[in-house]
Motif scaffolding. Structure first.
Motif, PDB file in Angstrom:
ATOM      1  N   GLN A  98       3.564  -7.947   1.393  1.00  0.00           N
ATOM      2  CA  GLN A  98       3.848  -6.611   1.903  1.00  0.00           C
ATOM      3  C   GLN A  98       5.140  -6.052   1.325  1.00  0.00           C
ATOM      4  O   GLN A  98       5.229  -4.864   1.010  1.00  0.00           O
ATOM      5  CB  GLN A  98       3.908  -6.618   3.427  1.00  0.00           C
ATOM      6  CG  GLN A  98       2.548  -6.808   4.054  1.00  0.00           C
ATOM      7  CD  GLN A  98       2.593  -6.812   5.579  1.00  0.00           C
ATOM      8  OE1 GLN A  98       3.652  -6.912   6.172  1.00  0.00           O
ATOM      9  NE2 GLN A  98       1.433  -6.714   6.193  1.00  0.00           N
ATOM     10  N   GLN A  99       6.128  -6.905   1.141  1.00  0.00           N
ATOM     11  CA  GLN A  99       7.384  -6.443   0.545  1.00  0.00           C
ATOM     12  C   GLN A  99       7.156  -6.020  -0.904  1.00  0.00           C
ATOM     13  O   GLN A  99       7.676  -4.998  -1.354  1.00  0.00           O
ATOM     14  CB  GLN A  99       8.452  -7.530   0.613  1.00  0.00           C
ATOM     15  CG  GLN A  99       9.786  -7.075   0.050  1.00  0.00           C
ATOM     16  CD  GLN A  99      10.880  -8.111   0.217  1.00  0.00           C
ATOM     17  OE1 GLN A  99      10.659  -9.173   0.803  1.00  0.00           O
ATOM     18  NE2 GLN A  99      12.051  -7.809  -0.283  1.00  0.00           N
TER      19      GLN A  99
ATOM     20  N   SER B  94       5.401  -2.696  -0.917  1.00  0.00           N
ATOM     21  CA  SER B  94       6.339  -1.651  -0.505  1.00  0.00           C
ATOM     22  C   SER B  94       7.284  -1.288  -1.645  1.00  0.00           C
ATOM     23  O   SER B  94       7.553  -0.104  -1.901  1.00  0.00           O
ATOM     24  CB  SER B  94       7.136  -2.121   0.707  1.00  0.00           C
ATOM     25  OG  SER B  94       8.094  -1.164   1.075  1.00  0.00           O
TER      26      SER B  94
ATOM     27  N   SER C  58       5.379   0.696  -4.274  1.00  0.00           N
ATOM     28  CA  SER C  58       5.139   2.058  -3.804  1.00  0.00           C
ATOM     29  C   SER C  58       6.401   2.901  -3.953  1.00  0.00           C
ATOM     30  O   SER C  58       6.342   4.055  -4.398  1.00  0.00           O
ATOM     31  CB  SER C  58       4.690   2.028  -2.347  1.00  0.00           C
ATOM     32  OG  SER C  58       4.582   3.333  -1.837  1.00  0.00           O
TER      33      SER C  58
END
Length: 103
Positions: free
Chosen positions: A55-56, A59, A62
């Motif tokens: 997820q990091q 992120s 993005s």
């Protein structure tokens, strides 16, 4: 009226001080130790850290893509303004579609 400071002597015995030190040390030591994780618990923790890392990474990607897009838009606008001014300074018109100056 006079004020006087009174001093009260409190006598501590060595045994009470030693007992207090042992109790405090035991309280801290008891909180510092933990049981080892079972293989199932360790697998759950490992999986959790893998999910967090994924997820990091997503992120960060993005955020980088968003910043790159903003930079590209600002650069394109700045280039167009520069060419428009340069063409205008030379008495020409700027065509943004063809990206050329013409009379």
């Amino acid at each position: 009226m006079s004020h006087s400071i009174t001093r009260t002597k409190v006598m501590f015995s060595g045994k009470v001080a030693l007992l207090a030190a042992v109790l405090i040390a035991t309280a801290f030591a008891g909180q510092a130790t933990a049981d080892e994780l079972t293989p199932t618990e360790q697998a759950a923790v490992t999986q959790h850290f893998e999910i967090l890392a994924t997820q990091q990474h997503e992120s960060e990607n993005s955020l980088i893509e968003s910043q790159q897009h903003e930079f590209d838009v600002e650069l394109s606008t700045a280039e167009e303004q520069f060419m428009d001014k340069t063409c205008d300074d030379n008495g020409l018109q700027y065509d943004s579609d063809a990206e050329v100056c013409y009379e």
